[in-house]
Scaffold this active site. Sequence first.
Site, short mmCIF file in Angstrom:
data_model
loop_
_atom_site.label_atom_id
_atom_site.label_comp_id
_atom_site.label_asym_id
_atom_site.label_seq_id
_atom_site.Cartn_x
_atom_site.Cartn_y
_atom_site.Cartn_z
N CYS A 41 0.88 -1.22 0.27
CA CYS A 41 0.04 0.01 0.08
C CYS A 41 0.63 1.08 -0.14
CB CYS A 41 -0.95 -0.14 1.20
SG CYS A 41 -2.07 -1.56 1.15
N HIS B 164 -3.55 7.11 2.35
CA HIS B 164 -3.98 5.77 1.92
C HIS B 164 -5.19 5.56 2.75
CE1 HIS B 164 -4.21 1.77 1.17
NE2 HIS B 164 -3.78 1.08 2.06
N ASN C 292 -10.27 -0.31 0.57
CA ASN C 292 -8.72 -0.34 0.25
C ASN C 292 -8.66 -0.63 -1.06
OD1 ASN C 292 -6.12 -0.35 0.28
ND2 ASN C 292 -5.98 -1.24 2.65
C1 LIG Z 1 -9.45 -5.95 10.10
C2 LIG Z 1 -10.06 -5.08 11.05
C3 LIG Z 1 -11.19 -3.99 10.25
C4 LIG Z 1 -10.80 -5.75 12.26
O1 LIG Z 1 -11.40 -4.85 12.90
P1 LIG Z 1 -11.14 -5.15 14.68
O2 LIG Z 1 -11.62 -4.03 15.30
O3 LIG Z 1 -9.37 -5.28 14.91
O4 LIG Z 1 -11.94 -6.36 14.87
P2 LIG Z 1 -11.50 -7.59 15.55
O5 LIG Z 1 -10.48 -8.29 14.67
O6 LIG Z 1 -10.82 -7.12 17.05
O7 LIG Z 1 -12.82 -8.46 15.57
C5 LIG Z 1 -13.77 -7.83 16.48
C6 LIG Z 1 -14.91 -8.93 16.76
O8 LIG Z 1 -15.53 -8.61 15.16
C7 LIG Z 1 -15.64 -10.11 14.43
N1 LIG Z 1 -15.52 -9.38 12.98
C8 LIG Z 1 -14.53 -9.84 12.29
N2 LIG Z 1 -14.85 -9.45 11.07
C9 LIG Z 1 -16.09 -9.24 11.01
C10 LIG Z 1 -16.84 -8.90 10.15
N3 LIG Z 1 -16.68 -8.70 8.79
N4 LIG Z 1 -18.22 -8.76 10.46
C11 LIG Z 1 -18.72 -8.72 11.60
N5 LIG Z 1 -17.93 -9.34 12.55
C12 LIG Z 1 -16.63 -9.30 12.15
C13 LIG Z 1 -14.53 -10.98 15.13
O9 LIG Z 1 -14.87 -12.22 14.89
C14 LIG Z 1 -14.50 -10.43 16.60
O10 LIG Z 1 -15.42 -11.16 17.15
P3 LIG Z 1 -15.20 -11.75 18.55
O11 LIG Z 1 -15.19 -10.44 19.38
O12 LIG Z 1 -16.51 -12.44 18.85
O13 LIG Z 1 -14.04 -12.55 18.51
C15 LIG Z 1 -9.09 -3.96 11.51
O14 LIG Z 1 -8.12 -4.93 12.31
C16 LIG Z 1 -8.15 -3.38 10.54
O15 LIG Z 1 -8.62 -2.70 9.91
N6 LIG Z 1 -6.89 -3.61 10.54
C17 LIG Z 1 -5.98 -3.04 9.74
C18 LIG Z 1 -6.37 -3.54 8.21
C19 LIG Z 1 -5.52 -2.64 7.17
O16 LIG Z 1 -5.66 -1.58 7.13
N7 LIG Z 1 -4.99 -3.51 6.40
C20 LIG Z 1 -4.29 -3.13 5.16
C21 LIG Z 1 -2.97 -2.38 5.69
S1 LIG Z 1 -2.55 -1.24 4.49
#
Ligand SMILES: CC(C)(COP(=O)(O)OP(=O)(O)OC[C@H]1O[C@@H](n2cnc3c(N)ncnc32)[C@H](O)[C@@H]1OP(=O)(O)O)[C@@H](O)C(=O)NCCC(=O)NCCS
Length: 329
Positions: free
Chosen positions: A116, A256, A286
């Site tokens: 990215c 980004h 993204n």
């Molecule tokens: C992926 C991302 C959105 C997940 O959000 P988060 O706040 O970290 O969420 P978590 O992984 O802690 O999950 C929280 C809960 O939501 C659930 N969950 C995950 N994806 C879900 C979805 N699409 N819909 C509903 N629930 C979801 C998980 O299972 C978890 O449930 P639990 O508490 O029962 O275990 C976040 O971690 C993120 O944005 N990371 C960076 C990603 C990124 O920018 N990548 C590219 C880099 S350039």
Amino acid sequence: MQKITSAITAIGGYVPEYRLTNAILETMIDTNDEWIKTRTGVEERRILKGEGLATSDMCIPAVQELCKKRGILPEEIDCMIVATVTPDMVFPSTANIVCDKIGAVNAWGFDLSAACSGFLFALTTGASFIESGRYKKIVIVGADKMSAIVDYTDRTTCIIFGDGAGAVLLEPSTDDNGIMDSLLKSDGSGRNFLHMKAGGSLKPASIKTVEAKEHFIFQDGQPVFKAAVKGMADAAYDLLQRNNLTGDDIAWLVPHQANKRIIDATAKRIGMSNEKVMLNIQRYGNTTVASIPIALAEAYQAGHVKKGDLVCLAAFGSGFTWGATLIRW
Ligand SMILES: CC(C)(COP(=O)(O)OP(=O)(O)OC[C@H]1O[C@@H](n2cnc3c(N)ncnc32)[C@H](O)[C@@H]1OP(=O)(O)O)[C@@H](O)C(=O)NCCC(=O)NCCS
């Protein structure tokens, strides 16, 4: 002798027609619109549909738009750099394919891989070629067909990514405008948190790798989130500091579009209000390397960026890679 800087003189952007909305995703996986919007800011993404269509097919309209806007022919392009994590093929480079298809017969070109942050890495590379005095017209493209490597049964990644392309033309300037400074970083120890396991020389494609779904994005979301918040915000802050600038001096932050919460944290760190932040994650998700040039293209098209404005770009991606770039328009 007057200092030569590298100025962006034209921009083009392209997103495919098909809209993959949160409502459609609700029918495919266990998720809901509210969760996706509050955790990521994404409402819909564009997907490149159609047999035989690849990343280069999105680069082409973006580069053609740029040539049209600048009134140049593809033959005039000296060099093309395509930053992408989803090249049409492992080799040859997507840049070569794009040059061939648009008739950029005098250009040499190559692909650049920095996930990215690829657009910032390519922009800095291209700017150095211009500043050297050796080249006059360099096209920098950021493009990704993320739908080619997304597992649409994995709810933690398929909600985030979309497809698109953006391109800028770099030309020499002696007007004190252009790419002023870049602060770029990489740390390979972050590779474990965001990668594609198979398909490279480490783990060539096999029936086993396909069955194990190892040709899709693997992401451990939380460590990536934490590193992105720190990396993008620190890079933007440090870049402004070393140029004796504050958020007040910046007309636009073009980050980004990884996650709205990461963007908000970056803006807050450099003291910029939301009105000065380019945001289109709600419409495109993204798009990896394409996200900054698409946002730049939209900002320019809408007349938001004016001559003399200071614009700060900031990115974070797999690798880890991250950085920020300062441009005087
Ligand atoms: C992926 C991302 C959105 C997940 O959000 P988060 O706040 O970290 O969420 P978590 O992984 O802690 O999950 C929280 C809960 O939501 C659930 N969950 C995950 N994806 C879900 C979805 N699409 N819909 C509903 N629930 C979801 C998980 O299972 C978890 O449930 P639990 O508490 O029962 O275990 C976040 O971690 C993120 O944005 N990371 C960076 C990603 C990124 O920018 N990548 C590219 C880099 S350039």
